[in-house]
Structures are given as structure tokens and as C-alpha cells.
Design a protein around this motif. Sequence first.
Motif, short mmCIF file in Angstrom:
data_model
loop_
_atom_site.label_atom_id
_atom_site.label_comp_id
_atom_site.label_asym_id
_atom_site.label_seq_id
_atom_site.Cartn_x
_atom_site.Cartn_y
_atom_site.Cartn_z
N TYR A 125 1.01 -1.25 -0.01
CA TYR A 125 0.10 0.02 0.11
C TYR A 125 0.85 1.24 -0.13
CZ TYR A 125 -4.48 -2.19 0.62
OH TYR A 125 -6.09 -2.65 0.67
N HIS A 126 1.98 1.10 0.67
CA HIS A 126 2.92 2.53 0.80
C HIS A 126 3.62 2.46 -0.50
CE1 HIS A 126 2.83 3.84 4.85
NE2 HIS A 126 2.91 2.73 5.31
N ALA A 127 3.87 1.41 -1.17
CA ALA A 127 4.43 1.47 -2.64
C ALA A 127 3.49 2.00 -3.58
CB ALA A 127 4.96 -0.02 -3.03
N THR A 128 2.10 1.50 -3.31
CA THR A 128 1.19 2.09 -4.49
C THR A 128 0.97 3.60 -4.33
OG1 THR A 128 0.08 -0.16 -4.17
CG2 THR A 128 -1.22 1.61 -5.22
N SER A 129 1.32 4.19 -2.78
CA SER A 129 1.13 5.73 -2.50
C SER A 129 2.12 6.42 -3.54
CB SER A 129 0.91 5.96 -1.43
OG SER A 129 2.15 5.57 -0.74
N LEU A 130 3.28 5.91 -3.79
CA LEU A 130 4.35 6.52 -4.24
C LEU A 130 4.62 6.16 -5.89
CD1 LEU A 130 6.83 5.59 -1.50
CD2 LEU A 130 5.80 7.75 -1.79
N MET A 131 3.95 5.32 -6.55
CA MET A 131 4.11 4.95 -7.85
C MET A 131 2.91 4.44 -8.35
SD MET A 131 7.25 1.99 -7.83
CE MET A 131 6.71 0.26 -7.13
N PRO A 132 2.92 3.93 -9.74
CA PRO A 132 1.59 3.42 -10.31
C PRO A 132 1.63 2.15 -9.89
CG PRO A 132 2.75 4.80 -12.19
CD PRO A 132 3.58 4.84 -10.90
N SER A 133 0.38 1.47 -9.78
CA SER A 133 0.15 0.35 -9.08
C SER A 133 0.50 -0.71 -10.01
CB SER A 133 -1.53 -0.05 -8.86
OG SER A 133 -2.26 0.13 -9.99
N GLY A 134 0.43 -0.47 -11.24
CA GLY A 134 0.96 -1.63 -12.32
C GLY A 134 2.47 -1.85 -12.14
N VAL A 167 9.67 1.57 -4.96
CA VAL A 167 10.50 0.10 -5.35
C VAL A 167 10.70 -0.51 -4.02
CG1 VAL A 167 12.57 -0.82 -6.44
CG2 VAL A 167 11.13 0.97 -7.86
N GLY A 168 11.60 0.32 -3.13
CA GLY A 168 12.21 -0.25 -2.04
C GLY A 168 10.74 -1.03 -1.16
N TRP A 169 9.77 -0.37 -0.98
CA TRP A 169 8.63 -0.87 -0.17
C TRP A 169 7.89 -2.18 -0.89
CZ3 TRP A 169 7.22 0.21 4.54
CH2 TRP A 169 7.40 1.49 5.12
N ALA A 170 7.88 -2.10 -2.37
CA ALA A 170 7.32 -3.15 -3.02
C ALA A 170 8.13 -4.37 -2.70
CB ALA A 170 7.13 -2.85 -4.57
N THR A 171 9.56 -4.20 -3.01
CA THR A 171 10.43 -5.31 -2.80
C THR A 171 10.36 -5.86 -1.53
OG1 THR A 171 12.07 -4.22 -4.43
CG2 THR A 171 12.83 -5.87 -3.05
N VAL A 172 10.38 -4.92 -0.41
CA VAL A 172 10.10 -5.65 0.97
C VAL A 172 8.89 -6.47 0.99
CG1 VAL A 172 10.19 -5.18 3.49
CG2 VAL A 172 11.52 -4.03 2.08
N GLY A 173 7.76 -6.04 0.43
CA GLY A 173 6.62 -6.48 0.68
C GLY A 173 6.80 -7.86 -0.30
N THR A 174 7.28 -7.99 -1.20
CA THR A 174 7.61 -8.95 -2.19
C THR A 174 8.21 -10.26 -1.43
OG1 THR A 174 7.44 -8.05 -4.04
CG2 THR A 174 8.05 -10.16 -4.29
N VAL A 175 9.38 -9.82 -0.67
CA VAL A 175 10.28 -10.62 0.06
C VAL A 175 9.22 -11.18 1.07
CG1 VAL A 175 12.09 -10.95 1.73
CG2 VAL A 175 12.26 -9.71 -0.66
N LEU A 176 8.45 -10.55 1.97
CA LEU A 176 7.59 -10.85 2.88
C LEU A 176 6.66 -11.94 2.39
CD1 LEU A 176 7.19 -7.45 4.81
CD2 LEU A 176 8.32 -9.69 5.77
N PHE A 177 6.04 -11.57 1.30
CA PHE A 177 5.14 -12.61 0.60
C PHE A 177 5.76 -14.00 0.50
CE2 PHE A 177 3.15 -14.60 -3.05
CZ PHE A 177 1.95 -14.32 -2.98
N SER A 178 6.93 -13.88 0.01
CA SER A 178 7.67 -15.15 -0.18
C SER A 178 7.88 -15.89 1.04
CB SER A 178 9.14 -14.73 -1.09
OG SER A 178 9.74 -15.95 -1.21
N LEU A 179 8.37 -15.26 2.14
CA LEU A 179 8.56 -15.92 3.36
C LEU A 179 7.05 -16.43 3.74
CD1 LEU A 179 10.68 -13.37 5.20
CD2 LEU A 179 11.59 -15.53 4.36
#
Length: 294
Positions: A80-89, A149-161
Motif C-alpha cells: 500500500y505504501h508502494a502504491t501511494s508512491l508509484m503507479p500500481s501496475g 520500489v523499496g517498499w514493493a521489494t520488501v513486501g515481495t520478500v515478505l510474501f515469499s516468506l
Amino acid sequence: MINFLLFAATVLIWGTTWIAIAWQIGPVDVIISVFYRFALACIVFLIGLALLGRLKLPTQWRFVILQALCLFSVNFLCFYHATSLMPSGLVSVIFSLATIFNAINARIFFGEKVRPRTVVAGIIGATGLLLLFWRDLTVTFDIAVIQGVGWATVGTVLFSLGNMMSRKNNLHGVTPVIANAWGMGIGALVLLTIAVFTGATFTLPSSLIYIGALIYLAVIGSVIGFSTYLLMVARLGSDRAAYATVLFPVVALFMSTIFEGYEWHDTAVLGLALTITGNLVMFARWPAKRAVAL
């Protein structure tokens, strides 16, 4: 036909949830928005299981709780933080690389070998991301996008975990449906606790767009989306089902172009193509080598 419908539903649902997240940004605090989503999803999920006679308690709670932290709470705060900073796509494209993180984490948690194709896929995917964000990194140097990008990457790593915790649950006899249903409730409680201790304001949304996005994310995105994906995994296997992650970023970027005014450029098109190629390399089934008779 059923397999096609499950696949199409998963791609369309997961491809459109990102724009729905974007529609939730603004009127309500991020923590509260994610809390609303998973609280509602949990209620719908548990009631549905109860009506079907399939509601039961997990045989163990440790990995259910860890899964909730990684899949249904903290990771979505990042998204959600990532989406507030760049396009959702663009957020969805970063998320699609979760499969590569899965391979790395499977090595760490389950001792599985990292195949050469994983390394190749990672290089191709990373190159694609670099090109996708090339203008923001070099031409305009948009710090907000870089933070996104940083927020989305952290979120993706957590999703993988969280996926690794789901595998642990399976090993302990806790099905994905039961783990998801209770995990969403635990995630909502975690978010509620964070909201209380951080002093977040509990705002009741009045916007019809926000309310519609909330219902869509909770019921369609969380309950039905996860269910169609799990059914697809059961019918097709995890490898073939994972092709959904290759296609939904295309849907998400299409929605972002229409509703957010995302502007395409040459490097972005090439970057998306390489990112998709990286996922295809990850899941492609190579023909088996045949022994040559002498």
C-alpha cells in the motif's frame, strides 16, 4: 474448461486488485485500510467455511501466525505504501518476481537446490526491472518511485516468506484454506494492534469508490482470488498454476494505463517483456534429454 476458467479468474482478479489498492490510498490511513480489508475477508471466509461445514481450528498455530505476519498484514502495508508512491501496475511487476525469491527461500528453509534456470531468470528479471524504471532512475530521478520500489521489494520478500510458512503448515497438516482463513483474522488483529499503538485514526470511509474497492479486495481479491488459485494448484500443479504470475502484471499495467495515466516508453516496454521472460524461464518445462543409442 474448468481449468481455463480458474486460470482466467486468477489472472483477472490478481491483475485488477492493484488498481483497487490505488483507489484506497488517501481517504483512510494505510494501516486502517489494510485492517478493514483483512477483517472483512476473515469474516466472509470463516462464515463461508462454516456454511460448507469445513470450518475447523488449525492443528498448530505457530506457522499460521507467521504466515499471517508475512501474507496478510505487514507485506500489504508495504504494498500500500508502494502504491501511494508509484503507479500500481509497476508494483505488480515487482511482486511477480516473488517466484524467484521463492526459489531462494526454498533453498534456505527446505534445502532445495537453486537451479541454474533460477539464476538466469533472476538476471533477466532484474534487467527487466532496471529498464522498466530506467527513466525514473536516470532521467527524472524520482525519489518517490525509488522509495516505492523499496517498499514493493520488501513486501515481495515478505510474501515469499509467507509462502514458506504455508509450506510448513502443509507439513503439519494445516490446509491452505484453513491457514488462510484464520491467518487473515490474525493479520487483522496484528494490524489493529499496530494501528492502536501508532495512534492511527479510524476513519469510516464515505466514498463509494473506496467502499467498492474495499469489498472487491476483501471478497474477490482475498477470498475468491486465493481460492481459485488454490483450486488451480490442486488441479494443475504448482508449476503450471504459477503462470498466472506471468500474466497478471500485464493486466495490472493495462489498468494503470487507463485509470492512473501511466505513460509507456521504449525502455518500459522492453523492461516488461524481459520481466515476463524471466518468469517464463523460471517455469518453462524443458524437453528431457534422450539417450542416443550407439
